[in-house]
Design a protein around this motif. Structure first.
Motif, PDB file in Angstrom:
ATOM      1  N   TRP A  30      24.560  77.208 -12.437  1.00 23.15           N
ATOM      2  CA  TRP A  30      25.509  76.279 -13.040  1.00 23.15           C
ATOM      3  C   TRP A  30      24.725  75.017 -13.370  1.00 23.15           C
ATOM      4  N   THR A  31      24.737  74.627 -14.647  1.00 27.79           N
ATOM      5  CA  THR A  31      23.919  73.526 -15.127  1.00 27.79           C
ATOM      6  C   THR A  31      24.815  72.476 -15.775  1.00 27.79           C
ATOM      7  N   VAL A  32      24.563  71.223 -15.475  1.00 29.35           N
ATOM      8  CA  VAL A  32      25.345  70.118 -16.019  1.00 29.35           C
ATOM      9  C   VAL A  32      24.397  69.150 -16.714  1.00 29.35           C
ATOM     10  N   LEU A  33      24.734  68.777 -17.955  1.00 34.69           N
ATOM     11  CA  LEU A  33      24.009  67.740 -18.684  1.00 34.69           C
ATOM     12  C   LEU A  33      24.893  66.511 -18.711  1.00 34.69           C
ATOM     13  N   HIS A  34      24.403  65.429 -18.146  1.00 32.45           N
ATOM     14  CA  HIS A  34      25.189  64.196 -18.066  1.00 32.45           C
ATOM     15  C   HIS A  34      24.251  63.012 -18.211  1.00 32.45           C
ATOM     16  N   GLY A  35      24.418  62.274 -19.295  1.00 30.11           N
ATOM     17  CA  GLY A  35      23.624  61.059 -19.484  1.00 30.11           C
ATOM     18  C   GLY A  35      22.126  61.284 -19.545  1.00 30.11           C
ATOM     19  N   GLY A  36      21.676  62.379 -20.167  1.00 27.99           N
ATOM     20  CA  GLY A  36      20.249  62.639 -20.283  1.00 27.99           C
ATOM     21  C   GLY A  36      19.614  63.230 -19.043  1.00 27.99           C
ATOM     22  N   VAL A  37      20.431  63.649 -18.094  1.00 28.87           N
ATOM     23  CA  VAL A  37      19.919  64.259 -16.867  1.00 28.87           C
ATOM     24  C   VAL A  37      20.514  65.661 -16.732  1.00 28.87           C
ATOM     25  N   LEU A  38      19.648  66.648 -16.561  1.00 26.12           N
ATOM     26  CA  LEU A  38      20.094  68.018 -16.285  1.00 26.12           C
ATOM     27  C   LEU A  38      20.166  68.195 -14.777  1.00 26.12           C
ATOM     28  N   THR A  39      21.289  68.702 -14.302  1.00 25.96           N
ATOM     29  CA  THR A  39      21.423  68.995 -12.877  1.00 25.96           C
ATOM     30  C   THR A  39      21.661  70.481 -12.717  1.00 25.96           C
ATOM     31  N   PHE A  40      20.775  71.122 -11.972  1.00 26.97           N
ATOM     32  CA  PHE A  40      20.906  72.542 -11.669  1.00 26.97           C
ATOM     33  C   PHE A  40      21.564  72.662 -10.300  1.00 26.97           C
ATOM     34  N   HIS A  41      22.613  73.470 -10.238  1.00 25.87           N
ATOM     35  CA  HIS A  41      23.360  73.614  -8.986  1.00 25.87           C
ATOM     36  C   HIS A  41      23.061  74.960  -8.351  1.00 25.87           C
ATOM     37  N   LYS A  42      22.993  74.923  -7.038  1.00 24.85           N
ATOM     38  CA  LYS A  42      22.737  76.124  -6.261  1.00 24.85           C
ATOM     39  C   LYS A  42      24.075  76.701  -5.837  1.00 24.85           C
ATOM     40  N   ALA A  50      34.850  80.841   4.546  1.00 22.14           N
ATOM     41  CA  ALA A  50      34.862  79.971   3.375  1.00 22.14           C
ATOM     42  C   ALA A  50      36.005  80.381   2.463  1.00 22.14           C
ATOM     43  N   VAL A  51      36.871  79.435   2.160  1.00 20.57           N
ATOM     44  CA  VAL A  51      38.042  79.735   1.354  1.00 20.57           C
ATOM     45  C   VAL A  51      37.848  79.264  -0.080  1.00 20.57           C
ATOM     46  N   ASN A  52      37.402  78.035  -0.263  1.00 20.36           N
ATOM     47  CA  ASN A  52      37.289  77.460  -1.593  1.00 20.36           C
ATOM     48  C   ASN A  52      35.823  77.356  -1.984  1.00 20.36           C
ATOM     49  N   LYS A  53      35.376  78.305  -2.807  1.00 21.29           N
ATOM     50  CA  LYS A  53      33.955  78.372  -3.173  1.00 21.29           C
ATOM     51  C   LYS A  53      33.514  77.188  -4.038  1.00 21.29           C
ATOM     52  N   THR A  54      34.415  76.616  -4.849  1.00 20.51           N
ATOM     53  CA  THR A  54      34.017  75.517  -5.724  1.00 20.51           C
ATOM     54  C   THR A  54      33.536  74.306  -4.949  1.00 20.51           C
ATOM     55  N   ASN A  55      34.016  74.102  -3.755  1.00 20.63           N
ATOM     56  CA  ASN A  55      33.553  72.971  -2.949  1.00 20.63           C
ATOM     57  C   ASN A  55      32.157  73.203  -2.394  1.00 20.63           C
ATOM     58  N   GLN A  56      31.647  74.435  -2.492  1.00 15.85           N
ATOM     59  CA  GLN A  56      30.354  74.761  -1.909  1.00 15.85           C
ATOM     60  C   GLN A  56      29.201  74.684  -2.907  1.00 15.85           C
ATOM     61  N   ILE A  57      29.489  74.485  -4.190  1.00 17.35           N
ATOM     62  CA  ILE A  57      28.428  74.410  -5.188  1.00 17.35           C
ATOM     63  C   ILE A  57      27.781  73.034  -5.076  1.00 17.35           C
ATOM     64  N   VAL A  58      26.496  73.030  -4.730  1.00 16.46           N
ATOM     65  CA  VAL A  58      25.793  71.771  -4.487  1.00 16.46           C
ATOM     66  C   VAL A  58      24.594  71.653  -5.426  1.00 16.46           C
ATOM     67  N   PRO A  59      24.204  70.415  -5.780  1.00 12.84           N
ATOM     68  CA  PRO A  59      23.028  70.242  -6.637  1.00 12.84           C
ATOM     69  C   PRO A  59      21.766  70.775  -5.958  1.00 12.84           C
ATOM     70  N   GLU A  60      20.991  71.535  -6.728  1.00  6.87           N
ATOM     71  CA  GLU A  60      19.705  72.038  -6.227  1.00  6.87           C
ATOM     72  C   GLU A  60      18.609  71.034  -6.562  1.00  6.87           C
ATOM     73  N   PHE A  61      18.559  70.623  -7.845  1.00  5.81           N
ATOM     74  CA  PHE A  61      17.634  69.579  -8.259  1.00  5.81           C
ATOM     75  C   PHE A  61      18.072  69.039  -9.613  1.00  5.81           C
ATOM     76  N   THR A  62      17.577  67.863  -9.943  1.00  7.54           N
ATOM     77  CA  THR A  62      17.897  67.246 -11.227  1.00  7.54           C
ATOM     78  C   THR A  62      16.613  67.040 -12.020  1.00  7.54           C
ATOM     79  N   VAL A  63      16.770  67.003 -13.334  1.00 10.60           N
ATOM     80  CA  VAL A  63      15.647  66.780 -14.235  1.00 10.60           C
ATOM     81  C   VAL A  63      16.049  65.658 -15.188  1.00 10.60           C
ATOM     82  N   ASP A  64      15.378  64.513 -15.073  1.00 15.37           N
ATOM     83  CA  ASP A  64      15.607  63.415 -16.000  1.00 15.37           C
ATOM     84  C   ASP A  64      14.852  63.755 -17.278  1.00 15.37           C
ATOM     85  N   LEU A  65      15.590  63.887 -18.367  1.00 16.40           N
ATOM     86  CA  LEU A  65      14.975  64.313 -19.622  1.00 16.40           C
ATOM     87  C   LEU A  65      14.261  63.188 -20.358  1.00 16.40           C
ATOM     88  N   LYS A  66      14.320  61.976 -19.818  1.00 19.44           N
ATOM     89  CA  LYS A  66      13.616  60.852 -20.427  1.00 19.44           C
ATOM     90  C   LYS A  66      12.111  61.130 -20.358  1.00 19.44           C
TER      91      LYS A  66
END
Length: 106
Positions: A30-42, A50-66
């Protein structure tokens, strides 16, 4: 997330880490582009109770595209179609070198 530019599942692989080539291992993420930063989620493995899986998706690392270069990957990098190459560099005294490089399959 407010002012979200884009978000979705992309396949990614790291091909260079700290200037050294690494073996390709394509992983959907799951990848998010926000303000020139790519965030890859694990997506963690489900834990017991575990009941609600959406609460468990956490950032793995970010890449500043600048300062990054982004372009279509050449065939020597990947034989797959629609692959982008993202390259980041580090600038140490009088020495600019590519540090990390990813391929992203859209």
């Amino acid at each position: 997330v407010q002012n979200l530019d884009k978000a979705g599942i992309l396949n990614k692989t790291k091909v260079c880490e700290n200037g050294k080539k690494v073996r390709k291992n394509w992983v959907p993420t799951w990848t998010v582009l926000h303000g020139g930063v790519l965030t890859f989620h694990k997506d963690p493995k489900p834990s017991p109770g575990a009941v609600n899986k959406t609460n468990q998706i956490v950032p793995e690392f970010t890449v500043d595209l600048k300062g990054a270069t982004i372009g279509w990957a050449t065939k020597d990098k990947s034989s797959k179609k629609h692959v982008l190459e993202v390259r980041l560099f580090v600038n140490t005294e009088n020495n600019v070198k590519w540090a990390n490089e990813w391929l992203i399959l859209s």
